[in-house]
Design a protein around this motif. Structure first.
Motif, PDB file in Angstrom:
ATOM      1  N   GLU A 284       0.845  -1.177   0.000  1.00  0.00           N
ATOM      2  CA  GLU A 284       0.000   0.000   0.000  1.00  0.00           C
ATOM      3  C   GLU A 284       0.894   1.245   0.000  1.00  0.00           C
ATOM      4  O   GLU A 284       1.889   1.310   0.697  1.00  0.00           O
ATOM      5  N   THR A 285       0.532   2.225  -0.810  1.00  0.00           N
ATOM      6  CA  THR A 285       1.338   3.438  -0.900  1.00  0.00           C
ATOM      7  C   THR A 285       1.372   4.156   0.440  1.00  0.00           C
ATOM      8  O   THR A 285       0.355   4.357   1.081  1.00  0.00           O
ATOM      9  N   VAL A 286       2.579   4.514   0.870  1.00  0.00           N
ATOM     10  CA  VAL A 286       2.747   5.220   2.137  1.00  0.00           C
ATOM     11  C   VAL A 286       3.023   6.685   1.846  1.00  0.00           C
ATOM     12  O   VAL A 286       3.921   7.021   1.073  1.00  0.00           O
ATOM     13  N   THR A 287       2.256   7.556   2.435  1.00  0.00           N
ATOM     14  CA  THR A 287       2.466   8.994   2.274  1.00  0.00           C
ATOM     15  C   THR A 287       2.917   9.582   3.605  1.00  0.00           C
ATOM     16  O   THR A 287       2.197   9.531   4.594  1.00  0.00           O
ATOM     17  N   ASN A 288       4.144  10.115   3.622  1.00  0.00           N
ATOM     18  CA  ASN A 288       4.659  10.743   4.821  1.00  0.00           C
ATOM     19  C   ASN A 288       4.390  12.242   4.761  1.00  0.00           C
ATOM     20  O   ASN A 288       4.832  12.930   3.835  1.00  0.00           O
ATOM     21  N   THR A 289       3.644  12.741   5.726  1.00  0.00           N
ATOM     22  CA  THR A 289       3.306  14.164   5.749  1.00  0.00           C
ATOM     23  C   THR A 289       4.285  14.973   6.585  1.00  0.00           C
ATOM     24  O   THR A 289       4.245  16.200   6.556  1.00  0.00           O
ATOM     25  N   PHE A 290       5.178  14.313   7.319  1.00  0.00           N
ATOM     26  CA  PHE A 290       6.130  15.033   8.161  1.00  0.00           C
ATOM     27  C   PHE A 290       7.132  15.778   7.293  1.00  0.00           C
ATOM     28  O   PHE A 290       7.692  15.227   6.339  1.00  0.00           O
ATOM     29  N   ASN A 291       7.374  17.043   7.613  1.00  0.00           N
ATOM     30  CA  ASN A 291       8.277  17.893   6.837  1.00  0.00           C
ATOM     31  C   ASN A 291       9.583  18.072   7.597  1.00  0.00           C
ATOM     32  O   ASN A 291       9.670  18.872   8.536  1.00  0.00           O
ATOM     33  N   TRP A 292      10.601  17.338   7.180  1.00  0.00           N
ATOM     34  CA  TRP A 292      11.888  17.410   7.864  1.00  0.00           C
ATOM     35  C   TRP A 292      12.504  18.810   7.760  1.00  0.00           C
ATOM     36  O   TRP A 292      13.116  19.312   8.702  1.00  0.00           O
ATOM     37  N   GLY A 293      12.386  19.431   6.580  1.00  0.00           N
ATOM     38  CA  GLY A 293      12.997  20.749   6.402  1.00  0.00           C
ATOM     39  C   GLY A 293      12.472  21.769   7.390  1.00  0.00           C
ATOM     40  O   GLY A 293      13.245  22.490   8.034  1.00  0.00           O
ATOM     41  N   SER A 294      11.150  21.829   7.528  1.00  0.00           N
ATOM     42  CA  SER A 294      10.551  22.764   8.483  1.00  0.00           C
ATOM     43  C   SER A 294      10.952  22.427   9.906  1.00  0.00           C
ATOM     44  O   SER A 294      11.200  23.318  10.735  1.00  0.00           O
TER      45      SER A 294
END
Length: 503
Positions: free
Chosen positions: A35-45
């Motif tokens: 299943e496609t995993v979408t990571n919403t965490f923004n490392w840059g920010s």
């Protein structure tokens, strides 16, 4: 050397099935799960908010491209997706690219700036350099892909061709075969439906039979035999999994059917294995003691990271010596009477230490539960009528490792008490070759000691690269839920307030 035959063993769990779904090309770890995993965490920010830096990719020996990542430096030119244009960036036929240069590298991520922005940082953006929309300079021309400057800056130059010639000629860019290097670095020798022997997460003194159901970035999801829905995540180089027949050869307890055990004996005697059996050649090689002088002895005392409460380093005892350098270890004052929480270590483990290791490295040694008075090894050895394991037996003494990490560095780490979770983490402390993992948003009781070469820590951007879910830091108002880093229940038998099983 073990050989793989086309024969199929008679045990159902060992049978090769037509529905086997090996990784790409048979031995390449898939990028992303079923299943496609979408990571919403923004490392840059997050790096900006916390004013922090990431541990470099080169620090992680098991990580993809670790041996070449240091060549990716600020100023390097690339071709990358142009997100400031009229085309749809999700439509491969409409994608438009533009030139950019690296401003800063953090893990697998880079802070990029489009050519033409000059000193204007307002359009800077973070991007994973392993993303399929990152290429060397010249790729678009070779593949007939459109290049156009972002709308915000297209008016800043009247002669873009001359501008680009001055900027790009003689500049450093990615290797032509960078995409192939990324794919090759994700290769893993294990395939789905391979059978292995794996630690029993409910009774860690036992091994069980398991079958690999998923391979992501070198991590394996192993389904336990005869336990529908029960599984265990582990890296393929972990000390917690072994080839079929390992328990029999080593003398380790194995929960399996008599049919399986008998079939294993036959395979070992004939040196012939079904195609879906994970054999010894796929696993990490460990040194075998050449004489009894190089072996640990039953009853010897040492210091060890508590495998079920990894924030602690404790006095421990060799409970039983197995074969080929393996032994069972018990944590003093915490073990249950039936030995079900004894943990198997190899003599080359980097999570066991000679006595006074903690003292020498100025870190706390947790005394046995209920111990009275200040703990001192000389006194404790007299009280228990015990002897210590000679320091020359320990791998941390025989092979000193340079620990490159620094306190405060960010990375992604497996929660070893719930190893299906990979979390945002920070280096909290350094001691010799150890790092103390702090899970951001969680208190220090959840911290874990791991070796600096552990395969359970990764550069930032690793989860995005392989398609694995990254657990973000817990927010103050966040309770336990499916999206948070939940913990296994404590054992009712264990002599500790926080004693846990692996989840």
């Amino acid at each position: 050397m073990a050989t793989a035959s086309d024969e199929t063993a008679s045990i159902p769990f060992l049978m090769t099935t037509n529905s086997s779904s090996p990784c790409t090309n048979g031995n390449t770890a898939s990028i992303g799960s079923v299943e496609t995993v979408t990571n919403t965490f923004n490392w840059g920010s997050y790096l900006k908010t916390t004013d922090s830096h990431a541990a470099p990719v080169s620090y992680f020996r098991h990580a993809p491209l670790h041996n070449m990542w240091s060549q990716l430096t600020p100023g390097m030119k690339i071709e990358v997706i142009n997100t400031d244009c009229n085309s749809n960036p999700n439509d491969n036929k409409e994608k438009v690219f533009w030139f950019a240069f690296i401003v800063r590298v953090e893990g697998y991520l880079a802070l990029l700036r489009y050519e033409g922005c000059e000193d204007d940082s307002s359009m800077d953006f973070w991007y994973n350099l392993c993303n399929k929309d990152v290429h060397c300079v010249g790729w678009c021309g070779q593949n007939g892909v459109k290049l156009a400057p972002p709308r915000t800056i297209e008016h800043r130059q009247t002669d873009w061709k001359t501008f680009l010639i001055n900027k790009l000629v003689g500049s450093k860019t990615l290797p032509d075969n960078f995409r192939q290097k990324v794919q090759m670095s994700l290769r893993c020798p294990f395939r789905r439906n391979m059978v292995v022997e794996v630690i029993d997460k409910y009774r860690v003194s036992n091994m069980r039979v398991g079958k690999i159901s998923e391979v992501i970035g070198g991590r394996l999801r192993i389904n336990y035999e005869n336990s529908p829905g029960e599984h265990f995540w582990v890296h393929h180089t972990s000390e917690l999994i072994h080839p079929v027949g390992w328990s029999h050869t080593t003398g380790h307890e194995l929960e399996a059917t008599e049919q399986y055990k008998n079939e294993v004996i036959k395979m070992i005697e004939m040196n012939s294995y079904p195609a879906n059996v994970a054999t010894e050649d796929l696993f990490r090689k460990v040194p075998v003691p050449l004489s009894s002088d190089e072996e640990f002895k039953e009853g010897q005392k040492l210091e060890a990271v508590d495998p079920l409460e990894m924030s602690r380093i404790c006095p421990a005892t060799i409970g039983k010596v197995l074969k080929n350098g393996y032994f069972m270890l018990s944590i003093d004052g915490s073990s249950v009477e039936d030995g079900s929480d004894w943990f198997c270590y190899h003599s080359s483990s980097r999570l066991i230490f000679p006595i006074n290791f903690c003292k020498l490295n100025n870190i706390p040694l947790s005394p046995p539960i209920g111990y009275q008075g200040e703990f001192q090894w000389d006194r404790y050895l007299r009280e228990t009528n015990s002897v210590y394991a000679p320091q020359e037996l320990f791998q941390v003494i025989k092979e000193k490792t340079v620990n490159p990490f620094s306190v405060g560095m960010k990375f992604e780490a497996v929660d070893m008490m719930a190893p299906h979770l990979v979390c945002v983490a920070t280096v909290a402390e350094i001691a010799d070759s150890l790092i103390r993992v702090h899970f951001d948003g969680w208190n220090e009781d959840f911290e874990q000691w791991v070796d600096c070469q552990s395969p359970n820590i990764y550069p930032i951007g690793w989860c995005e690269l392989v398609g694995y879910k990254l657990e973000p830091p817990k927010q103050p108002e966040q309770g336990n839920s499916e999206s948070t880093k939940t913990r296994p229940k404590k054992s009712s038998n264990r002599k500790s307030n926080k004693r846990k099983r692996l989840n």
